[in-house]
Design a protein around this motif. Structure first.
Motif, PDB file in Angstrom:
ATOM      1  N   VAL A   4     -26.827 -24.834   8.806  1.00  0.00           N
ATOM      2  CA  VAL A   4     -25.593 -25.506   9.197  1.00  0.00           C
ATOM      3  C   VAL A   4     -25.293 -25.154  10.913  1.00  0.00           C
ATOM      4  N   PRO A   5     -25.154 -26.094  11.472  1.00  0.00           N
ATOM      5  CA  PRO A   5     -23.998 -25.916  12.980  1.00  0.00           C
ATOM      6  C   PRO A   5     -22.911 -25.705  12.927  1.00  0.00           C
ATOM      7  N   VAL A   6     -22.542 -24.536  13.544  1.00  0.00           N
ATOM      8  CA  VAL A   6     -20.985 -24.698  13.536  1.00  0.00           C
ATOM      9  C   VAL A   6     -19.788 -23.984  14.256  1.00  0.00           C
ATOM     10  N   LYS A   7     -18.559 -24.628  14.669  1.00  0.00           N
ATOM     11  CA  LYS A   7     -17.906 -23.959  15.672  1.00  0.00           C
ATOM     12  C   LYS A   7     -16.984 -23.042  14.575  1.00  0.00           C
ATOM     13  N   LEU A   8     -16.605 -21.877  15.622  1.00  0.00           N
ATOM     14  CA  LEU A   8     -15.981 -21.233  14.571  1.00  0.00           C
ATOM     15  C   LEU A   8     -14.354 -20.777  15.295  1.00  0.00           C
ATOM     16  N   TYR A   9     -13.034 -20.948  14.692  1.00  0.00           N
ATOM     17  CA  TYR A   9     -11.720 -20.802  15.085  1.00  0.00           C
ATOM     18  C   TYR A   9     -10.919 -20.068  14.302  1.00  0.00           C
ATOM     19  N   ALA A  10     -10.776 -19.159  15.226  1.00  0.00           N
ATOM     20  CA  ALA A  10      -9.365 -18.652  14.644  1.00  0.00           C
ATOM     21  C   ALA A  10      -8.281 -18.741  13.274  1.00  0.00           C
ATOM     22  N   ALA A  11      -7.856 -18.470  11.875  1.00  0.00           N
ATOM     23  CA  ALA A  11      -7.533 -18.738  10.937  1.00  0.00           C
ATOM     24  C   ALA A  11      -6.284 -18.483  11.445  1.00  0.00           C
ATOM     25  N   THR A  12      -5.969 -17.496  11.807  1.00  0.00           N
ATOM     26  CA  THR A  12      -4.276 -17.455  11.896  1.00  0.00           C
ATOM     27  C   THR A  12      -3.845 -17.372  12.917  1.00  0.00           C
ATOM     28  N   TYR A  46     -11.494 -17.521   9.688  1.00  0.00           N
ATOM     29  CA  TYR A  46     -12.188 -18.196  10.834  1.00  0.00           C
ATOM     30  C   TYR A  46     -12.323 -19.430  10.189  1.00  0.00           C
ATOM     31  N   PHE A  47     -11.787 -20.484  10.394  1.00  0.00           N
ATOM     32  CA  PHE A  47     -12.039 -21.145  10.122  1.00  0.00           C
ATOM     33  C   PHE A  47     -13.989 -22.059  10.844  1.00  0.00           C
ATOM     34  N   LEU A  48     -14.324 -22.227   9.666  1.00  0.00           N
ATOM     35  CA  LEU A  48     -15.521 -23.581  10.704  1.00  0.00           C
ATOM     36  C   LEU A  48     -15.214 -24.738  10.561  1.00  0.00           C
ATOM     37  N   GLU A  49     -15.633 -25.283  11.733  1.00  0.00           N
ATOM     38  CA  GLU A  49     -15.825 -26.931  11.760  1.00  0.00           C
ATOM     39  C   GLU A  49     -17.601 -27.015  11.599  1.00  0.00           C
ATOM     40  N   PRO A  50     -17.789 -28.247  10.995  1.00  0.00           N
ATOM     41  CA  PRO A  50     -19.321 -28.821  11.263  1.00  0.00           C
ATOM     42  C   PRO A  50     -19.420 -29.246  13.484  1.00  0.00           C
ATOM     43  N   ASP A  51     -20.300 -28.950  13.581  1.00  0.00           N
ATOM     44  CA  ASP A  51     -20.593 -28.545  15.384  1.00  0.00           C
ATOM     45  C   ASP A  51     -22.396 -29.311  15.636  1.00  0.00           C
ATOM     46  N   SER A  52     -22.325 -30.601  14.920  1.00  0.00           N
ATOM     47  CA  SER A  52     -23.143 -31.887  14.509  1.00  0.00           C
ATOM     48  C   SER A  52     -22.645 -33.448  14.449  1.00  0.00           C
ATOM     49  N   LYS A  53     -24.065 -34.492  15.167  1.00  0.00           N
ATOM     50  CA  LYS A  53     -23.565 -35.289  14.634  1.00  0.00           C
ATOM     51  C   LYS A  53     -23.362 -35.615  12.967  1.00  0.00           C
ATOM     52  N   ILE A  85     -13.960 -20.709  18.911  1.00  0.00           N
ATOM     53  CA  ILE A  85     -14.027 -18.793  19.733  1.00  0.00           C
ATOM     54  C   ILE A  85     -16.004 -18.248  20.023  1.00  0.00           C
ATOM     55  N   TRP A  86     -16.953 -19.294  19.020  1.00  0.00           N
ATOM     56  CA  TRP A  86     -17.800 -19.048  19.181  1.00  0.00           C
ATOM     57  C   TRP A  86     -18.246 -20.216  18.483  1.00  0.00           C
ATOM     58  N   ARG A  87     -20.111 -21.013  18.854  1.00  0.00           N
ATOM     59  CA  ARG A  87     -20.453 -21.725  18.175  1.00  0.00           C
ATOM     60  C   ARG A  87     -21.781 -21.451  17.742  1.00  0.00           C
ATOM     61  N   GLY A  88     -22.365 -21.366  16.469  1.00  0.00           N
ATOM     62  CA  GLY A  88     -24.075 -20.737  16.362  1.00  0.00           C
ATOM     63  C   GLY A  88     -24.103 -22.115  14.943  1.00  0.00           C
ATOM     64  N   ALA A  89     -24.657 -21.290  13.679  1.00  0.00           N
ATOM     65  CA  ALA A  89     -25.211 -22.318  12.619  1.00  0.00           C
ATOM     66  C   ALA A  89     -25.113 -20.778  11.362  1.00  0.00           C
ATOM     67  N   ILE A  90     -24.898 -21.245  10.524  1.00  0.00           N
ATOM     68  CA  ILE A  90     -25.139 -20.571   8.719  1.00  0.00           C
ATOM     69  C   ILE A  90     -26.381 -21.002   8.541  1.00  0.00           C
ATOM     70  N   THR A  91     -27.406 -19.877   8.243  1.00  0.00           N
ATOM     71  CA  THR A  91     -28.840 -19.876   7.987  1.00  0.00           C
ATOM     72  C   THR A  91     -28.510 -19.539   6.572  1.00  0.00           C
ATOM     73  N   PHE A  92     -29.321 -20.563   5.612  1.00  0.00           N
ATOM     74  CA  PHE A  92     -29.832 -19.655   3.958  1.00  0.00           C
ATOM     75  C   PHE A  92     -30.808 -20.239   3.821  1.00  0.00           C
ATOM     76  N   GLY A  93     -32.284 -19.555   4.212  1.00  0.00           N
ATOM     77  CA  GLY A  93     -33.722 -20.329   3.058  1.00  0.00           C
ATOM     78  C   GLY A  93     -33.943 -21.022   5.075  1.00  0.00           C
TER      79      GLY A  93
END
Length: 283
Positions: A16-24, A109-116, A4-12
């Motif tokens: 981390v590119p991720v896809k977001l899914y409803a977990a319930t 929400y579950f997060l799945e890697p969105d990169s090679k 339902i959403w694509r983006g990236a986790i950023t720290f520093g």
């Protein structure tokens, strides 16, 4: 599942590119409203109070009522907000798990890697596991700025949106401010009752009985029409125990401990009987 959403986790400087899914998901049977006289479907229409016409979604804007004035906010207005354009889950700090009060948890929400290569995803997962901490994050989803907790759940990263501080009410009940004295024997008996219920939590052991019975009722009506014999469908129903006030707290605790002990013994006996089923002899 569909993301339902694509983006990236950023720290520093880590991204981390991720896809977001409803977990319930909701398992309730979907019911709609009908007219009791003829069974006709009740539908809600988006009707304008000014012109009286039914309005399609593409012609509907949002508005804020300020009392003496109404401010209309269009989709174009919302898209100009800088925060709405963000596609990042920004890590702001890592905190001990016990500091996130469960009352603040909202959506999962579950997060799945969105990169090679999921290397950066696995790195973040390993770091969270080793540090035994939760990442507090900020992100934007469906036109709302959200606070979240990023944690490890099995083999994946789980994002849990959190309620903002002003969304959690403070509970102040006058009835709890009175001086209530608990006797030592009441406390000991209550502790015994707690011990008699001690177990390990297994979610699969529990069933939404209301939905099970509702499905049974729906199936019975589909099979036999509107005239359904409730006793034949559900069996004879026990009469209610009433809601009378318990006068003797100690006696109620005593009976509860005894009843639960007896039930535990019956469950243990049933379990032993099942495990002693004789094995078949070889031919």
């Amino acid at each position: 599942m569909r993301s339902i959403w694509r983006g990236a986790i950023t720290f520093g400087l880590v991204n981390v590119p991720v896809k977001l899914y409803a977990a319930t998901e909701d398992h309730d049977l979907s019911l709609h409203q009908v007219h009791d006289a003829d069974g006709g479907r009740i539908r809600y229409q988006r009707r304008c109070e000014v012109c009286g016409r039914i309005v399609d979604y593409e012609h509907i804007d949002r508005a804020y009522d300020a009392g003496d004035r109404t401010v209309v906010i269009t989709d174009e207005d919302l898209k100009t907000l800088p925060i709405e354009k963000s596609r990042e889950i920004d890590v702001v700090e890592f905190v001990p798990s016990e500091q996130v009060d469960t009352i603040r948890l909202d959506k999962n929400y579950f997060l799945e890697p969105d990169s090679k290569s999921p290397r950066s995803y696995m790195l973040l997962k390993r770091v969270l596991e080793k540090a035994d901490r939760i990442a507090i994050v900020q992100f934007t989803l469906r036109q709302k700025t959200r606070l979240g907790a990023l944690r490890v759940h099995g083999d994946v990263l789980l994002l849990q949106s959190l309620l903002w501080d002003d969304e959690v009410r403070q509970a102040e009940f006058p009835s709890l401010k009175t001086d209530i004295r608990i006797q030592q024997r009441e406390l000991e008996m209550a502790e015994a009752l707690v011990r008699s219920f001690e177990s390990d939590f297994s979610p699969a052991d529990y069933t939404d009985e209301y939905q099970v019975q509702l499905k049974k009722l729906v199936d019975a009506k589909l099979a036999h029409g509107e005239s359904v014999d409730t006793e034949a469908t559900f069996g004879e129903q026990p009469e209610g125990k009433g809601d009378g006030e318990v006068i003797d707290l100690m006696e109620a605790l005593r009976r509860s401990v005894a009843a639960n002990r007896e039930a535990s013994e019956q469950r243990a006996s049933t379990s032993k009987t099942r495990t002693k089923t004789p094995a078949k002899r070889g031919a």
